[in-house]
Motif scaffolding. Structure first.
Motif, PDB file in Angstrom:
ATOM      1  N   LEU A  78      37.651  32.884  49.891  1.00 52.70           N
ATOM      2  CA  LEU A  78      38.490  32.999  48.696  1.00 52.70           C
ATOM      3  C   LEU A  78      37.703  32.598  47.458  1.00 52.70           C
ATOM      4  CD1 LEU A  78      41.231  33.355  47.228  1.00 52.70           C
ATOM      5  CD2 LEU A  78      41.705  30.968  47.818  1.00 52.70           C
ATOM      6  N   ALA A  79      37.071  31.443  47.494  1.00 52.40           N
ATOM      7  CA  ALA A  79      36.316  30.954  46.338  1.00 52.40           C
ATOM      8  C   ALA A  79      35.156  31.888  46.006  1.00 52.40           C
ATOM      9  CB  ALA A  79      35.817  29.541  46.610  1.00 52.40           C
ATOM     10  N   ASP A  80      34.402  32.284  47.032  1.00 52.78           N
ATOM     11  CA  ASP A  80      33.255  33.167  46.802  1.00 52.78           C
ATOM     12  C   ASP A  80      33.694  34.546  46.319  1.00 52.78           C
ATOM     13  OD1 ASP A  80      31.603  31.114  47.599  1.00 52.78           O
ATOM     14  OD2 ASP A  80      31.137  31.978  49.563  1.00 52.78           O
ATOM     15  N   GLY A  81      34.748  35.070  46.909  1.00 55.13           N
ATOM     16  CA  GLY A  81      35.227  36.399  46.537  1.00 55.13           C
ATOM     17  C   GLY A  81      35.745  36.466  45.111  1.00 55.13           C
ATOM     18  N   THR A  82      36.550  35.495  44.727  1.00 56.30           N
ATOM     19  CA  THR A  82      37.099  35.529  43.362  1.00 56.30           C
ATOM     20  C   THR A  82      36.031  35.208  42.324  1.00 56.30           C
ATOM     21  OG1 THR A  82      37.920  33.269  43.613  1.00 56.30           O
ATOM     22  CG2 THR A  82      39.494  35.069  44.009  1.00 56.30           C
ATOM     23  N   ALA A  83      34.987  34.473  42.714  1.00 56.66           N
ATOM     24  CA  ALA A  83      33.905  34.170  41.782  1.00 56.66           C
ATOM     25  C   ALA A  83      32.947  35.353  41.623  1.00 56.66           C
ATOM     26  CB  ALA A  83      33.129  32.941  42.255  1.00 56.66           C
ATOM     27  N   SER A  84      32.814  36.170  42.661  1.00 56.09           N
ATOM     28  CA  SER A  84      31.802  37.224  42.673  1.00 56.09           C
ATOM     29  C   SER A  84      32.326  38.617  42.359  1.00 56.09           C
ATOM     30  CB  SER A  84      31.134  37.286  44.057  1.00 56.09           C
ATOM     31  OG  SER A  84      30.598  36.043  44.409  1.00 56.09           O
ATOM     32  N   LEU A  85      33.578  38.877  42.672  1.00 61.25           N
ATOM     33  CA  LEU A  85      34.117  40.234  42.584  1.00 61.25           C
ATOM     34  C   LEU A  85      34.990  40.426  41.355  1.00 61.25           C
ATOM     35  CD1 LEU A  85      35.039  40.601  46.353  1.00 61.25           C
ATOM     36  CD2 LEU A  85      33.231  41.852  45.156  1.00 61.25           C
ATOM     37  N   ILE A  86      35.092  41.673  40.940  1.00 57.29           N
ATOM     38  CA  ILE A  86      36.032  42.079  39.901  1.00 57.29           C
ATOM     39  C   ILE A  86      36.882  43.205  40.495  1.00 57.29           C
ATOM     40  CG2 ILE A  86      34.503  41.393  38.004  1.00 57.29           C
ATOM     41  CD1 ILE A  86      33.855  44.412  37.645  1.00 57.29           C
ATOM     42  N   PRO A  87      38.031  43.497  39.903  1.00 55.87           N
ATOM     43  CA  PRO A  87      38.885  44.554  40.469  1.00 55.87           C
ATOM     44  C   PRO A  87      38.174  45.888  40.674  1.00 55.87           C
ATOM     45  CG  PRO A  87      40.107  43.304  38.848  1.00 55.87           C
ATOM     46  CD  PRO A  87      38.681  42.812  38.774  1.00 55.87           C
ATOM     47  N   ASP A  88      37.283  46.287  39.766  1.00 54.59           N
ATOM     48  CA  ASP A  88      36.597  47.576  39.904  1.00 54.59           C
ATOM     49  C   ASP A  88      35.620  47.637  41.074  1.00 54.59           C
ATOM     50  OD1 ASP A  88      37.967  48.763  37.852  1.00 54.59           O
ATOM     51  OD2 ASP A  88      36.371  48.513  36.361  1.00 54.59           O
ATOM     52  N   ASP A  89      35.311  46.487  41.682  1.00 54.29           N
ATOM     53  CA  ASP A  89      34.473  46.501  42.879  1.00 54.29           C
ATOM     54  C   ASP A  89      35.221  47.132  44.052  1.00 54.29           C
ATOM     55  OD1 ASP A  89      32.210  45.327  41.718  1.00 54.29           O
ATOM     56  OD2 ASP A  89      32.966  43.305  42.083  1.00 54.29           O
TER      57      ASP A  89
END
Length: 192
Positions: free
Chosen positions: A39-50
């Protein structure tokens, strides 16, 4: 003058499917609902357009909303957030969201999935750019130098968004290396 690619003429809808990694999108979303590190890594690394699929972008946004509100993130709360936004049925319902949590690898490495999702987004951006530039060149409403300037600017944006470290050859450098007369590249008159 910079051309906004989203305002350029669009190509027909019968084009090939854009590159994306559905299994990766599903796995990342499921892991984010199951694992605090993911969760922490995903929300820090990704944006909706990914995320290529609209349903996955909506689920990701619901996960981010919960996290920003400092609420727990799990299947039940994500479904409740989607229901609150009126999007639960749009993303495929309870069954679809629950299915995202099935089959997550035991030793999950989110960084590998994030890298692939970002690479696919970069490819989609490059395709959109190429199609938009092709449509603009075919419409012949702009000067070739305007199209080239827009291509250079857009390539720089794609490079920055993707985090690529390798310097890209500019469109002007490529054209001058491969074509004797750059102005003729965009001359679409078949009579000449």
């Amino acid at each position: 003058m910079y051309i906004n690619p989203r305002s350029m003429p669009q190509t027909p809808d019968d084009r090939p499917i854009s590159p994306y990694y559905e299994h990766g999108e599903r796995t990342v979303l499921g892991a984010m609902m199951e694992d605090a590190v993911a969760l922490a890594d995903g929300t820090a690394s990704l944006i909706p357009d990914d995320f290529h699929l609209d349903s996955h972008r909506r689920i990701f946004n619901a996960i981010r909303s919960l996290q920003k509100s400092e609420l727990s993130v799990d299947f039940q709360l994500v479904c409740a957030e989607l229901r609150r936004k009126g999007e639960l049925d749009t993303v495929g319902g309870l069954g679809y969201v629950l299915d995202l949590t099935n089959g997550i690898p035991r030793k999950f490495n989110i960084e590998s999935y994030v890298r692939v999702l970002k690479e696919k987004r970069t490819l989609r951006s490059a395709i959109t750019m190429a199609e938009s530039l092709s449509a603009a060149a075919s419409a012949a409403e702009l000067q070739p130098r305007e199209i080239i300037a827009s291509a250079k600017k857009w390539l720089d944006e794609i490079e920055q968004d993707s985090g690529l470290d390798t310097p890209m050859e500019t469109v002007g450098e490529y054209l001058s290396t491969h074509y004797d007369d750059v102005e003729r590249v965009f001359d679409l008159d078949p009579r000449e």
